[in-house]
Each structure stands twice: as structure tokens, then as C-alpha cells.
Design a protein around this motif. Structure first.
Motif, PDB file in Angstrom:
ATOM      1  N   THR A   1      58.249  10.682  12.140  1.00 49.23           N
ATOM      2  CA  THR A   1      57.093  10.993  13.836  1.00 49.23           C
ATOM      3  C   THR A   1      55.793  10.324  13.412  1.00 49.23           C
ATOM      4  OG1 THR A   1      58.459  12.649  14.655  1.00 49.23           O
ATOM      5  CG2 THR A   1      56.082  12.519  14.943  1.00 49.23           C
ATOM      6  N   SER A   2      55.101  10.343  13.477  1.00 48.11           N
ATOM      7  CA  SER A   2      53.384   9.649  13.985  1.00 48.11           C
ATOM      8  C   SER A   2      53.091  11.105  14.302  1.00 48.11           C
ATOM      9  CB  SER A   2      53.459   8.649  14.402  1.00 48.11           C
ATOM     10  OG  SER A   2      52.226   8.461  14.159  1.00 48.11           O
ATOM     11  N   ASP A   3      51.366  11.212  13.872  1.00 54.13           N
ATOM     12  CA  ASP A   3      50.582  12.180  13.877  1.00 54.13           C
ATOM     13  C   ASP A   3      50.523  11.709  15.368  1.00 54.13           C
ATOM     14  OD1 ASP A   3      49.043   9.523  12.830  1.00 54.13           O
ATOM     15  OD2 ASP A   3      47.452  11.262  12.366  1.00 54.13           O
ATOM     16  N   TYR A   4      50.462  10.283  15.779  1.00 56.90           N
ATOM     17  CA  TYR A   4      50.717   9.752  16.887  1.00 56.90           C
ATOM     18  C   TYR A   4      51.403  10.401  18.259  1.00 56.90           C
ATOM     19  CZ  TYR A   4      48.405   7.016  20.685  1.00 56.90           C
ATOM     20  OH  TYR A   4      47.876   6.399  22.095  1.00 56.90           O
TER      21      TYR A   4
ATOM     22  N   SER B   1      52.942  12.996   5.809  1.00 51.49           N
ATOM     23  CA  SER B   1      53.835  12.607   6.083  1.00 51.49           C
ATOM     24  C   SER B   1      54.612  13.568   5.008  1.00 51.49           C
ATOM     25  CB  SER B   1      53.888  11.501   5.277  1.00 51.49           C
ATOM     26  OG  SER B   1      53.266   9.890   5.523  1.00 51.49           O
TER      27      SER B   1
ATOM     28  N   ARG C   1      46.834  10.863   6.186  1.00 46.77           N
ATOM     29  CA  ARG C   1      48.574   9.718   6.126  1.00 46.77           C
ATOM     30  C   ARG C   1      49.156  11.108   4.769  1.00 46.77           C
ATOM     31  NH1 ARG C   1      48.771   7.173  10.599  1.00 46.77           N
ATOM     32  NH2 ARG C   1      47.093   6.656  10.959  1.00 46.77           N
TER      33      ARG C   1
ATOM     34  N   TYR D   1      46.057  12.696  16.187  1.00 46.34           N
ATOM     35  CA  TYR D   1      45.763  11.864  15.808  1.00 46.34           C
ATOM     36  C   TYR D   1      43.816  11.715  16.068  1.00 46.34           C
ATOM     37  CZ  TYR D   1      44.569   7.464  15.078  1.00 46.34           C
ATOM     38  OH  TYR D   1      43.813   6.057  14.246  1.00 46.34           O
TER      39      TYR D   1
END
Length: 98
Positions: free
Chosen positions: A35-38, A24, A20, A75
Motif C-alpha cells: 500500500t502507498s500513502d497515496y 512503510s 517513507r 500523501y
């Protein structure tokens, strides 16, 4: 396998499976701090203008990359590669060979 994340004229390369903090940092470089990896999807631009492509090496990685549909979440791929990497060597080789 590398994930190539691009936004505009900037590109970040991260080796999967990625932690993570490293992801990031790459997203921060691209100006996508929230933004999220999802939210990242394979070969599909997201609402923040980020697009993910893959660079694969070897037969197993090439087969994985070919099997992924457009829109597959980074993700999910990252988690699967993490689990595969944690398998005992013999079991990982069996998975790679099939």
C-alpha cells in the motif's frame, strides 16, 4: 499531528510529517506491504481495509484537521506538513497564526 492508521484489530500511530521508510514500517506492521500513502485517505477505508484518522495538538493542527474533507489523501497532507515544517521559523509562525 499524528496519523492513526488502522486495519482490523491493529493500529499504527505515525507522527506527521512522516518519511517513507517509517510509514512503510507502519504499513508492514498492519500487513499492507504493497500500500502507498497515496492510497490512504482521511476517514475513509481503502480497498485494503486501512482507515486513517488524525490526532491533532494545538490550534493550528486542530484547524488543519477540521478543514480536511473525508477522503483527503494522506500523501497530500504529509507533503503539505513537510513543506510547512521546512519554512523558516518566522514564516511558519505566520502560517500557524492564520
Amino acid at each position: 499531528m499524528n496519523a492513526i492508521i488502522s486495519r482490523g484489530d491493529k493500529t499504527a500511530h505515525v507522527q506527521l510529517s512522516v518519511g517513507r521508510k517509517q510509514l512503510s514500517g507502519a504499513l508492514s506492521y498492519l500487513g499492507a506491504n504493497h500500500t502507498s500513502d497515496y492510497d490512504l485517505r482521511y476517514n475513509e477505508e481503502n480497498k485494503d481495509g486501512l482507515k486513517v484518522s488524525l490526532e491533532s495538538f494545538g490550534m493550528a493542527e486542530n484547524a488543519i484537521a477540521k478543514a480536511l474533507p473525508v477522503g483527503f489523501r494522506l500523501y497530500t497532507l504529509n507533503e503539505a506538513l513537510t513543506l510547512m515544517g521546512n519554512l523558516p521559523y518566522q514564516n511558519r509562525r505566520e502560517v500557524e497564526n492564520t
